[in-house]
Design a protein around this motif. Structure first.
Motif, mmCIF file in Angstrom:
data_model
loop_
_atom_site.group_PDB
_atom_site.id
_atom_site.type_symbol
_atom_site.label_atom_id
_atom_site.label_comp_id
_atom_site.label_asym_id
_atom_site.label_seq_id
_atom_site.Cartn_x
_atom_site.Cartn_y
_atom_site.Cartn_z
ATOM 1 N N LEU A 1 0.789 -1.058 0.156
ATOM 2 C CA LEU A 1 -0.075 -0.102 0.242
ATOM 3 C C LEU A 1 0.913 1.373 -0.097
ATOM 4 C CD1 LEU A 1 -2.815 -0.871 2.622
ATOM 5 C CD2 LEU A 1 -3.119 -0.977 0.024
ATOM 6 N N LEU A 2 0.573 2.227 -1.023
ATOM 7 C CA LEU A 2 1.235 3.426 -0.766
ATOM 8 C C LEU A 2 0.835 4.216 0.033
ATOM 9 C CD1 LEU A 2 1.662 3.857 -4.768
ATOM 10 C CD2 LEU A 2 3.466 3.286 -3.053
ATOM 11 N N PRO A 3 1.357 5.327 0.449
ATOM 12 C CA PRO A 3 0.886 6.379 1.363
ATOM 13 C C PRO A 3 -0.186 7.240 0.638
ATOM 14 C CG PRO A 3 2.978 6.695 1.219
ATOM 15 C CD PRO A 3 2.776 5.532 0.624
ATOM 16 N N GLY A 4 -1.174 7.692 1.231
ATOM 17 C CA GLY A 4 -2.218 8.280 0.782
ATOM 18 C C GLY A 4 -1.765 9.778 -0.286
ATOM 19 N N PHE B 1 -13.695 -5.343 -1.785
ATOM 20 C CA PHE B 1 -12.490 -5.494 -0.830
ATOM 21 C C PHE B 1 -11.220 -6.453 -1.290
ATOM 22 C CE2 PHE B 1 -15.920 -4.114 2.052
ATOM 23 C CZ PHE B 1 -15.329 -3.071 2.824
ATOM 24 N N LEU B 2 -10.271 -6.130 -0.801
ATOM 25 C CA LEU B 2 -9.007 -7.067 -1.290
ATOM 26 C C LEU B 2 -8.835 -8.239 -0.453
ATOM 27 C CD1 LEU B 2 -6.560 -7.191 -3.440
ATOM 28 C CD2 LEU B 2 -5.188 -6.113 -1.665
ATOM 29 N N GLU B 3 -9.285 -9.272 -1.119
ATOM 30 C CA GLU B 3 -9.409 -10.629 -0.253
ATOM 31 C C GLU B 3 -8.434 -11.598 -1.055
ATOM 32 O OE1 GLU B 3 -13.185 -11.573 -0.217
ATOM 33 O OE2 GLU B 3 -14.104 -10.160 1.391
ATOM 34 N N ARG B 4 -7.618 -12.403 -0.336
ATOM 35 C CA ARG B 4 -6.626 -13.193 -0.768
ATOM 36 C C ARG B 4 -7.439 -14.381 -1.562
ATOM 37 N NH1 ARG B 4 -4.184 -18.133 0.561
ATOM 38 N NH2 ARG B 4 -2.132 -18.412 0.031
#
Length: 288
Positions: A55-58, A209-212
């Motif tokens: 994840l990149l910072p906002g 949502f990001l789910e594996r």
């Protein structure tokens, strides 16, 4: 039911003997339960691996495919000083002081805004200075300018990071309003400014949502589809090669047929008859 004092005096073994056999077995199994082992899903035989993206910072996750301002010729005079006749005959050392090389970054940012405004067909009126398009251009150049400062000069500046995050949210709000008003202009503006704009999802839409597990399933489906398409393309290429060979063989066969028909003086009308010609019948002996 035993009195309270008797229950206290009884040992644990006595209590286990008083309980029902099934309950006693349940207690034994519950006490000796093994530690649960979490196994990954699916198995390790898949031909790919999935890792959660970093994840990149906002203040860096804005959708901009470009960093910093556009490169311009720094040896040219400032736009407001180009018509001054005094600088035409001035020495080079003096004239150099009034070029863009010695301009402030604010002046370069303003110049970039004017270039985008002139090059893009976004002005609805001549004095239209407060439209969504102009606001998006100004905010885009400000965001890229401040992010360059964060990367190169002040990586620990909390003020710059907060300001960039606020400008990113503000620009997204203007892009959403422009998307509702004029979708073609919004897409054109995002393409020219090199911005990855994602329109807002309706409130009734399930947020992805990001789910594996779900991501691996989607990746597996895509892998199977690509593998199937690859095999189809290979088979199609193989058939096309065989088609070329078949055409060559067909031409040779037709040429041989024409030569044979010319040699035995066979016409198309004779081939259409139900009975073969007489000189063919003489070559065969029919048994009764």
């Amino acid at each position: 039911m035993l009195p309270c004092r008797s229950r206290i005096l009884l040992s644990t073994d006595c209590w286990n003997s008083l309980l029902r056999p099934c309950a006693n077995q349940f207690l034994v199994l519950n006490q000796n339960r093994e530690i649960r082992k979490w196994r990954t899903w699916p198995n390790d035989w898949l031909p790919f691996q999935w890792k959660k993206p970093e994840l990149l910072p906002g203040y860096f996750d804005s959708g901009d495919r470009k960093e910093g301002l556009n490169k311009i010729d720094l040896d040219q005079l400032k736009p407001m000083l180009k018509d001054m006749k005094i600088l035409e005959n001035a020495p080079e050392s003096v004239r150099k002081m009034y070029t863009l090389r010695f301009a402030r970054r604010k002046e370069l940012k303003i110049l970039q805004n004017e270039e985008y405004t002139r090059s893009l067909p976004i002005r609805r009126r001549y004095l239209d200075e407060d439209g969504y398009e102009k606001k998006v251009i100004r905010l885009t150049n400000t965001i890229r300018h401040m992010r360059k400062i964060i990367r190169e000069e002040a990586p620990d500046s909390a003020g710059h990071k907060i300001a960039v995050s606020r400008f990113i949210n503000k620009r997204y709000k203007f892009l959403v309003e422009l998307y509702k008003m004029d979708r073609e202009t919004c897409n054109m503006l995002c393409e020219k400014l090199e911005i990855d704009f994602k329109p807002p999802i309706p409130y009734y839409w399930p947020y992805p949502f990001l789910e594996r597990k779900r991501t691996i399933r989607q990746t597996c489906e895509k892998y199977c589809k690509d593998l199937k398409q690859k095999k189809i393309d290979e088979y199609r290429a193989k058939l096309e090669e065989e088609q070329v060979k078949f055409k060559e063989e067909k031409e040779k066969t037709l040429q041989w047929i024409n030569q044979t028909m010319a040699e035995f003086k066979i016409t198309e009308d004779m081939l259409q008859d139900k009975q073969p010609p007489l000189h063919f019948l003489s070559q065969y002996e029919f048994l009764e």
